[in-house]
Design a protein around this motif. Structure first.
Motif, PDB file in Angstrom:
ATOM      1  N   HIS A  94      23.297 -37.962  15.391  1.00 32.47           N
ATOM      2  CA  HIS A  94      24.530 -38.030  14.589  1.00 32.47           C
ATOM      3  C   HIS A  94      25.529 -38.950  15.282  1.00 32.47           C
ATOM      4  O   HIS A  94      26.102 -39.862  14.650  1.00 32.47           O
ATOM      5  CB  HIS A  94      25.134 -36.634  14.419  1.00 32.47           C
ATOM      6  CG  HIS A  94      26.421 -36.636  13.649  1.00 32.47           C
ATOM      7  ND1 HIS A  94      26.477 -36.905  12.289  1.00 32.47           N
ATOM      8  CD2 HIS A  94      27.705 -36.430  14.055  1.00 32.47           C
ATOM      9  CE1 HIS A  94      27.743 -36.850  11.894  1.00 32.47           C
ATOM     10  NE2 HIS A  94      28.503 -36.565  12.933  1.00 32.47           N
ATOM     11  N   SER A 153      24.120 -42.630  15.348  1.00 31.67           N
ATOM     12  CA  SER A 153      24.297 -43.383  14.100  1.00 31.67           C
ATOM     13  C   SER A 153      25.750 -43.826  13.933  1.00 31.67           C
ATOM     14  O   SER A 153      26.007 -44.893  13.358  1.00 31.67           O
ATOM     15  CB  SER A 153      23.859 -42.532  12.903  1.00 31.67           C
ATOM     16  OG  SER A 153      24.698 -41.403  12.734  1.00 31.67           O
ATOM     17  N   LYS A 184      25.488 -45.472   5.297  1.00 30.38           N
ATOM     18  CA  LYS A 184      25.355 -44.125   4.745  1.00 30.38           C
ATOM     19  C   LYS A 184      25.161 -44.217   3.240  1.00 30.38           C
ATOM     20  O   LYS A 184      25.754 -45.061   2.588  1.00 30.38           O
ATOM     21  CB  LYS A 184      26.614 -43.296   5.066  1.00 30.38           C
ATOM     22  CG  LYS A 184      26.918 -43.156   6.539  1.00 30.38           C
ATOM     23  CD  LYS A 184      25.872 -42.352   7.274  1.00 30.38           C
ATOM     24  CE  LYS A 184      26.270 -42.111   8.725  1.00 30.38           C
ATOM     25  NZ  LYS A 184      25.257 -41.320   9.446  1.00 30.38           N
ATOM     26  N   PRO A 185      24.330 -43.353   2.673  1.00 31.38           N
ATOM     27  CA  PRO A 185      23.614 -42.218   3.279  1.00 31.38           C
ATOM     28  C   PRO A 185      22.314 -42.606   3.990  1.00 31.38           C
ATOM     29  O   PRO A 185      21.759 -41.791   4.719  1.00 31.38           O
ATOM     30  CB  PRO A 185      23.315 -41.327   2.076  1.00 31.38           C
ATOM     31  CG  PRO A 185      23.171 -42.293   0.938  1.00 31.38           C
ATOM     32  CD  PRO A 185      24.171 -43.371   1.202  1.00 31.38           C
ATOM     33  N   ASN A 186      21.801 -43.812   3.755  1.00 30.27           N
ATOM     34  CA  ASN A 186      20.555 -44.231   4.395  1.00 30.27           C
ATOM     35  C   ASN A 186      20.694 -45.647   4.915  1.00 30.27           C
ATOM     36  O   ASN A 186      21.207 -46.527   4.208  1.00 30.27           O
ATOM     37  CB  ASN A 186      19.387 -44.176   3.393  1.00 30.27           C
ATOM     38  CG  ASN A 186      19.030 -42.775   2.966  1.00 30.27           C
ATOM     39  OD1 ASN A 186      18.458 -42.005   3.738  1.00 30.27           O
ATOM     40  ND2 ASN A 186      19.360 -42.439   1.729  1.00 30.27           N
ATOM     41  N   ASN A 211      23.081 -35.691   0.972  1.00 27.46           N
ATOM     42  CA  ASN A 211      23.765 -36.815   1.617  1.00 27.46           C
ATOM     43  C   ASN A 211      24.134 -37.909   0.618  1.00 27.46           C
ATOM     44  O   ASN A 211      25.201 -38.523   0.720  1.00 27.46           O
ATOM     45  CB  ASN A 211      22.896 -37.399   2.729  1.00 27.46           C
ATOM     46  CG  ASN A 211      22.788 -36.479   3.922  1.00 27.46           C
ATOM     47  OD1 ASN A 211      23.686 -35.675   4.184  1.00 27.46           O
ATOM     48  ND2 ASN A 211      21.689 -36.573   4.657  1.00 27.46           N
ATOM     49  N   TRP A 219      28.049 -38.809   0.216  1.00 30.75           N
ATOM     50  CA  TRP A 219      28.580 -40.134   0.539  1.00 30.75           C
ATOM     51  C   TRP A 219      29.026 -40.899  -0.707  1.00 30.75           C
ATOM     52  O   TRP A 219      29.923 -41.749  -0.638  1.00 30.75           O
ATOM     53  CB  TRP A 219      27.560 -40.933   1.348  1.00 30.75           C
ATOM     54  CG  TRP A 219      27.500 -40.449   2.766  1.00 30.75           C
ATOM     55  CD1 TRP A 219      26.523 -39.705   3.349  1.00 30.75           C
ATOM     56  CD2 TRP A 219      28.511 -40.643   3.767  1.00 30.75           C
ATOM     57  NE1 TRP A 219      26.841 -39.423   4.645  1.00 30.75           N
ATOM     58  CE2 TRP A 219      28.054 -39.984   4.937  1.00 30.75           C
ATOM     59  CE3 TRP A 219      29.739 -41.295   3.795  1.00 30.75           C
ATOM     60  CZ2 TRP A 219      28.791 -39.973   6.119  1.00 30.75           C
ATOM     61  CZ3 TRP A 219      30.479 -41.288   4.964  1.00 30.75           C
ATOM     62  CH2 TRP A 219      30.004 -40.635   6.108  1.00 30.75           C
TER      63      TRP A 219
END
Length: 275
Positions: A34, A37, A44-46, A160, A164
């Motif tokens: 966490h 990142s 975000k989210p990926n 997520n 986001w």
């Protein structure tokens, strides 16, 4: 020093050999990812490059630890399955875990320089991973393990993605977005995404929703019983040169996927490497 008076200290080593004829799964997890990142400003989210970095690290493990026949990853974790009859490191848990996690970490750092050329790693904030070993006695429990991890991927990604989206497009604070999602079900999150933002969650990239599955393509040479040096060299070259397929399929419902995987494993299990 062989046969010295100090050799008695070996008696303190514990026997951590894992049970025979079980599927060994080594799961690697990011430590403090966490904060990691945040430090490296993941999207975000990926973050696609971050996920590809994990996939590259997993490929490195499969090429260096040849008894691994299947791997699954999502977020900051990866699971590696060994052939049921493997005798690698005499099935010692400490050896298997340390080999997998160190190989994974080394390959992750190497892949980082390729995927994040403009975001070099800080020597004071490097990626680290831990690992655990779990044994599964049969095919059903192995399938249930992977189903559990893929279900976890879906649940976390849907949350997520919605969270986001509320923050980035809905202009909510993280606290307000979290409050809005308390008690919501999957259908509620899908409704928020579609009604408020015109996002159909089903159209999100499959890797984000389902994670990544790594499998060997068919090898040119199976590992032979009692191999000669020449046979062993051919097998290792076959592994080095073989392609690793990265799939993003539904491993919970796709019975054909498991039929194919286990048919390959059954063939390889009778010819597995021992060292």
């Amino acid at each position: 020093m062989a046969n010295s008076k100090f050799e008695y200290v070996k008696l303190y080593e514990s026997d951590d050999r894992l049970l025979p004829r079980t599927y060994i799964v080594i799961r690697v997890d990011g430590r403090g990812f966490h904060q990691f990142s945040k430090k490296y400003d993941f999207e975000k989210p990926n973050d696609l490059n971050a996920l590809n970095c994990m996939n590259k690290a997993a490929e490195g493990v499969m090429r260096n630890v040849q008894d691994v026949f299947l791997a699954y990853g999502q977020s900051d974790e990866y699971s590696f399955v060994f052939l049921k009859d493997t005798n690698l490191f005499e099935r010692r848990a400490s050896k298997l875990m340390s080999t997998v996690v160190s190989t994974f970490t080394a390959n992750y750092i190497y892949a980082w320089s390729q995927l994040f050329p403009n975001n070099p790693l800080d020597g004071n904030f490097l990626p680290t991973f831990d690992s655990r070993a779990v044994m599964y006695p049969d095919v059903q429990s192995l399938k249930d393990y992977f189903s559990w991890r893929q279900a976890d991927c879906h649940i976390n990604n849907l949350y997520n993605t919605t969270f986001w989206t509320l923050v980035q497009k809905g202009q909510l604070t993280p606290h307000d977005a979290q409050t809005k999602l308390i008690g919501t079900l999957s259908a509620d999150k899908n409704e928020i995404l579609f009604t408020d933002f015109g996002i159909n969650y089903n159209n999100e990239p499959e890797m984000f929703k389902k994670g990544s599955i790594l499998r060997w393509e068919k090898l040119d040479h199976k590992y032979p019983k009692n191999p000669t040096k020449r046979q062993l060299d051919k097998y290792r070259k076959s592994v080095r040169d073989a392609k690793i397929n990265i799939l993003h399929c539904d491993i919970i419902k796709d019975e054909q996927f498991w039929n194919d995987v286990l048919a390959e494993e059954d063939t390889a299990a009778t010819t597995t490497p021992t060292s």
